[in-house]
Design an enzyme around this catalytic site. Structure first.
Site, PDB file in Angstrom:
ATOM      1  N   GLY A 108      24.874  83.880 -41.174  1.00  9.79           N
ATOM      2  CA  GLY A 108      24.043  84.980 -40.677  1.00  9.79           C
ATOM      3  C   GLY A 108      24.741  86.324 -40.657  1.00  9.79           C
ATOM      4  O   GLY A 108      24.160  87.322 -40.235  1.00  9.79           O
ATOM      5  N   LEU A 109      26.009  86.362 -41.128  1.00  9.11           N
ATOM      6  CA  LEU A 109      26.729  87.641 -41.119  1.00  9.11           C
ATOM      7  C   LEU A 109      26.705  88.321 -42.497  1.00  9.11           C
ATOM      8  O   LEU A 109      27.486  89.235 -42.767  1.00  9.11           O
ATOM      9  CB  LEU A 109      28.171  87.455 -40.630  1.00  9.11           C
ATOM     10  CG  LEU A 109      28.320  86.935 -39.191  1.00  9.11           C
ATOM     11  CD1 LEU A 109      29.799  86.865 -38.795  1.00  9.11           C
ATOM     12  CD2 LEU A 109      27.559  87.799 -38.185  1.00  9.11           C
ATOM     13  N   GLY A 110      25.796  87.854 -43.345  1.00  3.00           N
ATOM     14  CA  GLY A 110      25.558  88.566 -44.606  1.00  3.00           C
ATOM     15  C   GLY A 110      26.626  88.384 -45.668  1.00  3.00           C
ATOM     16  O   GLY A 110      26.876  89.299 -46.456  1.00  3.00           O
ATOM     17  N   SER A 111      27.225  87.169 -45.737  1.00  2.00           N
ATOM     18  CA  SER A 111      28.248  86.966 -46.788  1.00  2.00           C
ATOM     19  C   SER A 111      27.625  87.070 -48.174  1.00  2.00           C
ATOM     20  O   SER A 111      28.272  87.508 -49.124  1.00  2.00           O
ATOM     21  CB  SER A 111      28.946  85.612 -46.621  1.00  2.00           C
ATOM     22  OG  SER A 111      28.133  84.549 -47.068  1.00  2.00           O
ATOM     23  N   SER A 112      26.352  86.666 -48.309  1.00  2.00           N
ATOM     24  CA  SER A 112      25.715  86.695 -49.637  1.00  2.00           C
ATOM     25  C   SER A 112      25.556  88.143 -50.102  1.00  2.00           C
ATOM     26  O   SER A 112      25.779  88.465 -51.272  1.00  2.00           O
ATOM     27  CB  SER A 112      24.365  85.979 -49.621  1.00  2.00           C
ATOM     28  OG  SER A 112      23.479  86.609 -48.728  1.00  2.00           O
ATOM     29  N   ASP A 138      20.244  93.490 -46.035  1.00  3.33           N
ATOM     30  CA  ASP A 138      21.663  93.093 -45.975  1.00  3.33           C
ATOM     31  C   ASP A 138      22.497  93.831 -47.021  1.00  3.33           C
ATOM     32  O   ASP A 138      23.572  94.355 -46.715  1.00  3.33           O
ATOM     33  CB  ASP A 138      21.808  91.576 -46.185  1.00  3.33           C
ATOM     34  CG  ASP A 138      21.366  90.776 -44.977  1.00  3.33           C
ATOM     35  OD1 ASP A 138      20.842  91.384 -44.031  1.00  3.33           O
ATOM     36  OD2 ASP A 138      21.557  89.547 -44.979  1.00  3.33           O
TER      37      ASP A 138
HETATM   38  N1  LIG Z   1      32.943  84.396 -50.950  1.00  2.00           N
HETATM   39  C1  LIG Z   1      31.949  83.748 -51.563  1.00  2.00           C
HETATM   40  N2  LIG Z   1      32.173  82.991 -52.659  1.00  2.00           N
HETATM   41  C2  LIG Z   1      31.172  82.340 -53.276  1.00  2.00           C
HETATM   42  N3  LIG Z   1      29.882  82.347 -52.864  1.00  2.00           N
HETATM   43  C3  LIG Z   1      29.601  83.085 -51.784  1.00  2.00           C
HETATM   44  C4  LIG Z   1      30.595  83.822 -51.073  1.00  2.00           C
HETATM   45  N4  LIG Z   1      30.011  84.451 -50.047  1.00  2.00           N
HETATM   46  C5  LIG Z   1      28.695  84.126 -50.100  1.00  2.00           C
HETATM   47  N5  LIG Z   1      28.434  83.308 -51.128  1.00  2.00           N
HETATM   48  C6  LIG Z   1      27.119  82.737 -51.492  1.00  2.00           C
HETATM   49  O1  LIG Z   1      26.194  83.078 -50.454  1.00  2.00           O
HETATM   50  C7  LIG Z   1      25.703  81.872 -49.811  1.00  2.00           C
HETATM   51  C8  LIG Z   1      25.492  82.126 -48.318  1.00  2.00           C
HETATM   52  O2  LIG Z   1      24.443  83.046 -48.179  1.00  2.00           O
HETATM   53  P1  LIG Z   1      23.347  82.939 -47.068  1.00  2.00           P
HETATM   54  O3  LIG Z   1      22.755  81.576 -46.989  1.00  2.00           O
HETATM   55  O4  LIG Z   1      22.433  84.066 -47.322  1.00  2.00           O
HETATM   56  O5  LIG Z   1      24.158  83.185 -45.698  1.00  2.00           O
HETATM   57  P2  LIG Z   1      24.918  84.516 -45.208  1.00  2.00           P
HETATM   58  O6  LIG Z   1      24.521  85.619 -46.116  1.00  2.00           O
HETATM   59  O7  LIG Z   1      24.438  84.735 -43.826  1.00  2.00           O
HETATM   60  O8  LIG Z   1      26.356  84.187 -45.210  1.00  2.00           O
HETATM   61  C9  LIG Z   1      26.764  80.835 -50.100  1.00  2.00           C
HETATM   62  O9  LIG Z   1      26.243  79.523 -50.027  1.00  2.00           O
HETATM   63  C10 LIG Z   1      27.194  81.213 -51.529  1.00  2.00           C
HETATM   64  O10 LIG Z   1      26.268  80.752 -52.498  1.00  2.00           O
HETATM   65  C1  LIG Z   2      16.403  86.492 -42.697  1.00  2.00           C
HETATM   66  C2  LIG Z   2      16.787  87.822 -43.332  1.00  2.00           C
HETATM   67  O1  LIG Z   2      16.053  88.857 -42.669  1.00  2.00           O
HETATM   68  C3  LIG Z   2      18.282  88.111 -43.137  1.00  2.00           C
HETATM   69  C4  LIG Z   2      19.182  87.046 -43.689  1.00  2.00           C
HETATM   70  O2  LIG Z   2      20.542  87.307 -43.383  1.00  2.00           O
HETATM   71  P1  LIG Z   2      21.658  86.226 -43.640  1.00  2.00           P
HETATM   72  O3  LIG Z   2      21.609  85.834 -45.083  1.00  2.00           O
HETATM   73  O4  LIG Z   2      21.379  85.031 -42.770  1.00  2.00           O
HETATM   74  O5  LIG Z   2      22.943  86.892 -43.279  1.00  2.00           O
HETATM   75  C5  LIG Z   2      16.413  87.790 -44.803  1.00  2.00           C
HETATM   76  C6  LIG Z   2      16.315  89.157 -45.477  1.00  2.00           C
HETATM   77  O6  LIG Z   2      16.042  90.165 -44.804  1.00  2.00           O
HETATM   78  O7  LIG Z   2      16.467  89.195 -46.688  1.00  2.00           O
HETATM   79 MG   LIG Z   3      22.604  86.071 -46.860  1.00  2.00          MG
END
Ligand SMILES: Nc1ncnc2c1ncn2[C@@H]1O[C@H](COP(=O)(O)OP(=O)(O)O)[C@@H](O)[C@H]1O
Ligand SMILES: C[C@@](O)(CCOP(=O)(O)O)CC(=O)O
Ligand SMILES: [Mg+2]
Length: 387
Positions: free
Chosen positions: A143-147, A204
């Site tokens: 949930g901290l936006g790693s994607s 994000d």
């Molecule tokens: N450092 C990283 N290396 C590879 N893939 C990553 C990395 N950071 C994020 N991702 C991708 O983003 C996905 C997580 O995104 P998401 O489910 O939106 O959660 P959040 O954005 O909250 O962390 C991971 O499963 C992976 O596919």
């Molecule tokens: C649920 C949402 O509002 C945020 C998702 O954030 P995260 O991937 O969980 O960090 C989706 C979006 O706005 O794209």
């Molecule tokens: Mg994400």
């Protein structure tokens, strides 16, 4: 040639999920970053491979450039100044390139991140051999936006060496992008987020690109500035979840109950607008700071209730809410929910002893707590390694 880019993670103060359906949301960057180093070997080197190293995960992938050309012949014709969507034939070819790498079963969630990498690289850099190294301070899928941070940092690194880049490559230390370049890299990052999330709102990648604090609605951003520093405890429940599935779940509920869900989204819109007004209002003394924090806490509580209506809370999140409420503190989930991270507002006058007690109790539940800096810089690059 070498460049390192970094992009921050984020917290959503209000409006997650509803923002996908057109409501206003408020988000801020945090001082945890994803770093991408791009090394392009000199033409004299004969290595004809694209290598991706996920340093902190301990995985390395590589593709012969010839194999990428064969799978994605059309992507070379794309223009780095015109962000393109990975769909149809492109999506199938990218999936095939990722599948060939035999990602271990337990790490399959990374496949979408690797796909986003391949798409952004081939579209922006074409078919050049290179080594790309990723490290991240952000927990993945929490949930901290790693994607978004990975998509922004990849776009930043690749655009830094694109034909159109006007960045000063002799600059020492971290360098900011100009407005037009930020806009372009944000658009590319959004294309990467689409590969990972399916249907992202764009909040994000936008807050990771621009940094600080933003109000966001239907793709448009307004930069906002908090009149008093906001302090949030971030509790990671460590319950894994996937944003794509949670976003799809809310859309399905919306199809089943369109009128009720429209009302929920409208309520969230009002909460986010009020929150952004309160955050920006000057607070000349301690009393007005306290009043302001009480209103922020109440709005967070209301938003959490509506997130429960959307079906994205979780038993672990409810445990954090109950635990912090014992100390009269309000919390809400942040990001997609279903586990992941929870925010707790720490009022300015709250004593350090109470904060320590809350953290200790949350940690006995097996959760991980951190207090991150809120509202720092967005995407940056450094041409002489990180500084
Ligand atoms: N450092 C990283 N290396 C590879 N893939 C990553 C990395 N950071 C994020 N991702 C991708 O983003 C996905 C997580 O995104 P998401 O489910 O939106 O959660 P959040 O954005 O909250 O962390 C991971 O499963 C992976 O596919
Ligand atoms: C649920 C949402 O509002 C945020 C998702 O954030 P995260 O991937 O969980 O960090 C989706 C979006 O706005 O794209
Ligand atoms: Mg994400």
């Amino acid at each position: 040639m070498e460049v390192t880019a970094r992009a921050p993670g984020k917290i959503i103060l209000s409006g997650e999920h509803a923002v996908v359906h057109g409501s206003t949301a408020v988000a801020a960057s945090i001082n945890l970053y994803t770093y991408i180093t791009l090394r392009i070997p000199p033409p004299s080197e004969t290595n004809d491979t694209l290598i991706l190293q996920l340093k902190d995960i301990g995985l390395e992938f590589s593709w012969p450039i010839g194999r990428i050309k064969e799978a994605l012949p059309e992507s070379n014709g794309l223009d780095s100044s015109t962000p393109a969507t990975c769909s149809g034939k492109f999506a199938e070819s990218i999936s095939a390139l990722v599948e060939e790498q035999n990602i271990p079963e337990a790490k399959l969630a990374l496949a979408s991140g690797v796909s986003a990498f391949l798409w952004l690289y081939t579209c922006i850099q074409g078919f050049k051999p290179a080594t790309v190294i990723i490290t991240s301070e952000l927990p993945l899928g929490s949930g901290l936006g790693s994607s978004a941070a990975i998509c922004v940092a990849l776009s930043a690194a690749f655009l830094a060496f694109s034909k159109s880049s006007s960045l000063d490559k002799g600059h020492q230390g971290w360098l900011d992008f100009g407005e037009n370049e930020l806009e372009l890299l944000n658009k590319w990052a959004f294309e990467g987020e689409k590969i990972i999330h399916g249907k992202p709102s764009g909040i994000d990648n936008t807050v990771s690109t621009y940094g600080n604090m933003i109000k966001f609605k239907s793709g448009g951003l307004t930069r906002i500035k908090s009149a008093v520093p906001l302090r949030m405890l971030i509790t990671n429940t460590k319950v894994g979840r996937n944003t794509k599935a949670l976003v799809a779940g809310v859309s399905e509920r919306t199809l089943r109950h369109p009128d009720a869900m429209t009302s929920v989204f409208n309520a969230v819109d009002s909460i986010s607008k009020e929150l952004s007004t309160i955050i920006q209002a000057p607070a000349p003394d301690d009393i007005s700071v306290t009043e302001k924090e009480e209103k922020i806490g109440e709005l967070m509580e209301m938003n959490q209730g509506l997130l429960q209506c959307m079906g994205v809370s979780h038993a672990s999140i409810e445990t954090v809410l109950r635990t912090t409420l014992k100390f009269k503190l309000t919390s809400k989930l942040t990001g997609a929910g279903g586990g992941g991270c929870v925010l707790t507002l720490l009022p300015t006058l709250l004593s350090g002893t109470v904060v320590d007690k809350v953290i200790a109790e949350l940690e006995t539940c097996g959760f991980q707590c951190l207090i991150a800096g809120i509202g720092g810089k967005g995407a940056q690059v450094s041409f002489c390694g990180s500084s």
